[in-house]
Design an enzyme around this catalytic site. Sequence first.
Site, PDB file in Angstrom:
ATOM      1  N   GLY A 196       2.123   4.372   4.492  1.00 55.28           N
ATOM      2  CA  GLY A 196       2.602   3.261   3.669  1.00 55.28           C
ATOM      3  C   GLY A 196       2.803   1.966   4.424  1.00 55.28           C
ATOM      4  O   GLY A 196       3.408   1.949   5.481  1.00 55.28           O
ATOM      5  N   SER A 197       2.325   0.856   3.897  1.00 59.60           N
ATOM      6  CA  SER A 197       2.327  -0.391   4.646  1.00 59.60           C
ATOM      7  C   SER A 197       2.137  -1.582   3.708  1.00 59.60           C
ATOM      8  O   SER A 197       2.221  -1.456   2.498  1.00 59.60           O
ATOM      9  CB  SER A 197       1.221  -0.353   5.703  1.00 59.60           C
ATOM     10  OG  SER A 197       0.003   0.073   5.110  1.00 59.60           O
ATOM     11  N   ARG A 198       1.845  -2.743   4.309  1.00 59.68           N
ATOM     12  CA  ARG A 198       1.717  -3.970   3.543  1.00 59.68           C
ATOM     13  C   ARG A 198       0.766  -4.929   4.249  1.00 59.68           C
ATOM     14  O   ARG A 198       0.668  -4.929   5.478  1.00 59.68           O
ATOM     15  CB  ARG A 198       3.103  -4.602   3.401  1.00 59.68           C
ATOM     16  CG  ARG A 198       3.137  -5.964   2.739  1.00 59.68           C
ATOM     17  CD  ARG A 198       4.589  -6.304   2.458  1.00 59.68           C
ATOM     18  NE  ARG A 198       4.838  -7.725   2.365  1.00 59.68           N
ATOM     19  CZ  ARG A 198       6.040  -8.255   2.138  1.00 59.68           C
ATOM     20  NH1 ARG A 198       7.088  -7.468   1.984  1.00 59.68           N
ATOM     21  NH2 ARG A 198       6.204  -9.548   2.065  1.00 59.68           N
ATOM     22  N   LEU A 201       0.844  -1.187   0.000  1.00 57.34           N
ATOM     23  CA  LEU A 201       0.000   0.000   0.000  1.00 57.34           C
ATOM     24  C   LEU A 201       0.881   1.240   0.000  1.00 57.34           C
ATOM     25  O   LEU A 201       1.703   1.422   0.904  1.00 57.34           O
ATOM     26  CB  LEU A 201      -0.905   0.042   1.235  1.00 57.34           C
ATOM     27  CG  LEU A 201      -1.996  -1.011   1.393  1.00 57.34           C
ATOM     28  CD1 LEU A 201      -1.435  -2.376   1.745  1.00 57.34           C
ATOM     29  CD2 LEU A 201      -2.978  -0.589   2.488  1.00 57.34           C
TER      30      LEU A 201
END
Length: 239
Positions: free
Chosen positions: A203-205, A115
């Site tokens: 921001g991430s996953r 993301l």
Amino acid sequence: MSLNLPEQASNPFRHAVQLARETLPPMHPAGRPFVAGGIAATLLLRRLSKPLGTVAGLATLATAAFFREPRRVPPARDGLALAAADGLVSLIEEATPPPELGLPAEPRMRVSIFLSVFDVHVQRAPATGIVERVAYRPGKFLSADLDKASDDNERNSLLLRTVDGHELVVVQIAGLVARRIVCQVQEGDKVDAAQTYGLIRFGSRVDLYLPPGSRVLVSKGQRTIGGETPLAELPQGRK
């Protein structure tokens, strides 16, 4: 002669409000304090300097956009594991689920979604089922698009038992600038497919571990829509 016009047609303001509600996505509750603070800062700065007030206003709009929570409609078809997040499919590979869930240390197919700061950042249940386990683990804040982010970064893992008896593991992973993982469900909660269950700030996953025998339906580099894009077909029959 009077005509029975629709209420919205006879009231342009109400019609405009209804159109705005249908067009603009609602905001996740976690974003309300940030947006309220941004509005207050904007009003204060405008008294001091109009340019500063404009910058603060734009920053507030960007914050509101970050916390957006669009309505999603899952596919009517059964036996699917849906994307848990909006973003880019960055990895499709076999990997062992997080050990804190207490599952057998056996590799499963994992689909990772990265993301960016521009994506919707709420996470959604990939299927209807019961939350059997929730496990948080502190860690580093490496860039979420790195392979080792799944192992080294701060994360929150969810073990979901679907109505067909399949085990799905969904992992929220913090990124380089993400410093807060929000999980709104607890062990024993029932969730519906596409239901929002959490949020990662910035921001991430998100990793999804599939049961053996699943058939992946996406490709690396493909964009997903959380709660709507089918990531995989689950095995038929109870497991």
